[in-house]
Design an enzyme around this catalytic site. Structure first.
Site, short mmCIF file in Angstrom:
data_model
loop_
_atom_site.label_atom_id
_atom_site.label_comp_id
_atom_site.label_asym_id
_atom_site.label_seq_id
_atom_site.Cartn_x
_atom_site.Cartn_y
_atom_site.Cartn_z
N LEU A 43 -23.90 -8.59 -1.72
CA LEU A 43 -23.31 -9.85 -2.16
C LEU A 43 -21.80 -9.68 -2.34
CD1 LEU A 43 -25.98 -10.80 -4.84
CD2 LEU A 43 -26.02 -11.16 -2.35
N ARG A 85 -12.13 -12.61 -12.80
CA ARG A 85 -11.69 -11.67 -13.85
C ARG A 85 -10.69 -10.64 -13.32
NH1 ARG A 85 -17.68 -10.20 -15.73
NH2 ARG A 85 -18.07 -11.00 -13.63
N GLU A 123 -27.95 -13.30 -18.92
CA GLU A 123 -26.52 -13.10 -18.66
C GLU A 123 -25.74 -13.21 -19.96
OE1 GLU A 123 -25.18 -11.98 -15.80
OE2 GLU A 123 -27.32 -11.77 -15.36
N LYS A 125 9.95 9.30 9.63
CA LYS A 125 9.11 8.14 9.99
C LYS A 125 8.86 8.13 11.49
CE LYS A 125 9.93 4.45 11.73
NZ LYS A 125 10.54 3.23 12.28
N TYR A 179 17.32 11.35 6.79
CA TYR A 179 16.39 10.33 7.29
C TYR A 179 16.20 10.56 8.78
CZ TYR A 179 14.31 6.12 9.05
OH TYR A 179 13.47 5.27 9.71
N TYR A 211 18.19 1.69 13.69
CA TYR A 211 17.99 0.24 13.61
C TYR A 211 19.35 -0.44 13.65
CZ TYR A 211 16.09 -4.12 11.58
OH TYR A 211 15.72 -5.41 11.35
N SER A 228 25.87 19.07 8.91
CA SER A 228 25.58 18.23 7.75
C SER A 228 26.32 16.91 7.83
CB SER A 228 26.03 18.95 6.47
OG SER A 228 25.25 20.11 6.31
N ALA A 261 29.82 19.06 11.64
CA ALA A 261 29.53 18.37 10.37
C ALA A 261 30.33 17.07 10.30
CB ALA A 261 29.87 19.27 9.19
#
Ligand code: UD1
Ligand code: CA
Length: 434
Positions: free
Chosen positions: A11, A18, A152, A328, A342, A363, A381, A399
């Site tokens: 069910l 709630r 109930e 990513k 990143y 991006y 770096s 760098a």
């Protein structure tokens, strides 16, 4: 009993008010998967005939479950005219004589605990447990060792509210019992709903056998609120991590680690405190250090963290990913990225070192672009690699360089800098002292 002799009805049509959430209750997740997923998974090990009753957000529920399971029958409840757990049982067609009915908000149910209903051939078997605080559950009235009825909470008298034996919410019925009593249910109660639980008193009046099955509270825990959801999550996490440790994963302070169902480990792995591993992540012979997050990624023969973030669709092999590095949708093989970086939409090859503060600028505000870096590249770096860009093997990036060319040829040095100056004694002139 074999899988072809048992039907299961779950069910899952209720609103779950709630929960105080716009999301259908059964879609709230425990260890990364909807509650309903966990119940269907346990059910599918004992039955080939599973019906899920839906209504509230039915498209969403059906779509999500169909992405995990084949061969589920979905039945839509007429929740407007026939609300309640009894209303949910109308108009369903069941193949087998033995029917298990489960509430959809019980994510901790195990196949073993369902099996308990099948070793018994009474016409009705209902699950009960005793609670110190029975709040929210239907109370089970037992007289002379026989179950009389379920009342109930909202319909209970103050005396009945003190009853500590409650209905755990799973039942086994003979099909003929359902065929006979479901049409006879009424909604003459506090909630004006059709209660499945009213079958019990009707069957008792007709002299049917109702066997109470004492079950454990943990496996049969119903989730009605977000507090219940959090409690279930703790139990599920404990199960997942205990199994992984028994299978050989080393965990430091496991109570601080979150691992979703679906994460797998191979070989010797260490997970330090405070890590979060989600989705279809695979960790093989790797060390995941404190506070790291790994989502839907593969990590092999590598060190990750402390405090690294590996986002979906990353593949990391033979690499070292240090603190404050975010990766990513990138593939890194034999790479060192020790600090503050990143790395997004990138492909980086063996022997390459990514210096502190390096950023792939993937991006441009409209589209995402790829960064491809070959073997033995030294990225100094604080460099920015503006994608799309290909950096061939054996390249040095000085760098602080912003790489804007689309290609840096094998063996080159790329450097972009304004000329540095030193102004002697400037400090003392500025502050006027020596
Ligand atoms: C129910 C039982 C209660 C028991 C408890 C155990 C009834 C009337 N009460 O109460 O005796 O102690 O479970 O956890 O059955 N649902 C539908 N359609 C509806 C209403 C509900 O499919 O119209 C589904 C819900 O999605 C949910 C399940 O049935 O998965 C149980 O509903 P819920 O409202 O949580 O019932 P409880 O009040 O917890
Ligand atoms: Ca419930």
């Amino acid at each position: 009993m074999n899988k072809d002799e048992i039907s299961i009805v779950i069910l899952a049509a209720g609103k779950g008010s709630r929960m105080k959430s716009p999301k259908a209750k059964v879609l709230h997740t425990v260890s990364g998967k909807p509650m309903l997923y966990h119940i269907i998974k346990s059910s599918s090990k004992i039955s080939n005939d599973i019906t899920v009753v839906i209504a509230h957000q039915k498209e969403d529920v059906q779509k999500q479950m169909s992405s995990y399971f084949d061969n589920i029958n979905f039945v839509v409840q007429d929740a407007k005219n026939f609300p309640g757990t009894g209303g949910a049982m109308k108009n369903i067609s069941i193949k087998n004589e033995k029917v298990l009915v489960l509430n959809g908000d019980m994510p901790l149910i195990t196949t073993d605990s369902l099996q308990g209903f099948l070793n018994n051939d009474n016409e009705i078997i209902m699950s009960i447990f005793d609670l110190q605080n029975p709040d929210g559950y239907g109370r089970v009235i037992i007289k002379d060792d026989k179950v009389q009825r379920i009342i109930e909470q909202k319909d209970a008298s103050s005396q009945e509210l003190h009853v500590s034996t409650v209905n755990a919410g799973i039942y086994a019925f003979n099909k003929s019992v359902l065929d006979k009593y479901i049409p006879l249910l009424s909604n003459d109660n506090a909630q004006q709903e059709y209660y499945l639980t009213d079958i019990i008193s009707m069957a008792r009046a007709d002299g049917l056998n109702i066997a109470p099955l004492l079950v454990d509270e943990e496996n049969f825990k119903g989730v009605n609120s977000k507090k219940d959801l959090a409690d279930s999550e703790e139990i599920m996490q404990d199960r997942i991590k205990t199994k992984l440790m028994n299978d050989g994963v080393i965990m430091q302070l496991p109570s601080t680690i979150y691992i979703e169902e679906g994460v797998t480990f191979e070989g010797e792995c260490i997970v330090e405190n405070g890590c979060r591993l989600t989705g279809d992540t695979l960790i093989q012979n790797s060390h995941v250090k404190a506070g790291s997050v790994i989502e839907d990624s593969i990590v092999k023969n590598s060190n990750v963290g402390p405090l690294a973030h590996i986002r979906p669709a990353s593949y990391i092999e033979d690499s070292h990913i240090g603190n404050f590095v975010e990766v990513k949708k990138s593939s890194l093989k034999g790479v060192k990225a020790g600090h503050l970086s990143y790395i997004g939409d990138a492909q980086i090859d063996k022997g390459t070192n990514i210096g502190a503060g390096v950023i792939t600028c993937n991006y441009d505000g409209i589209k995402k672009y790829k960064t491809i870096i070959g073997k033995n590249v030294f990225v100094g770096s604080d460099s920015q690699l503006v994608a799309p860009v290909t950096i061939e093997d054996d390249v040095m990036i000085a760098a602080g360089t912003t790489v804007t060319d689309n290609k840096i040829e094998k063996g080159s040095l790329a450097i972009s800098r304004t000329k540095m100056r030193t102004i002697k004694d400037f400090y003392y002139k500025f502050f006027g002292k020596k």
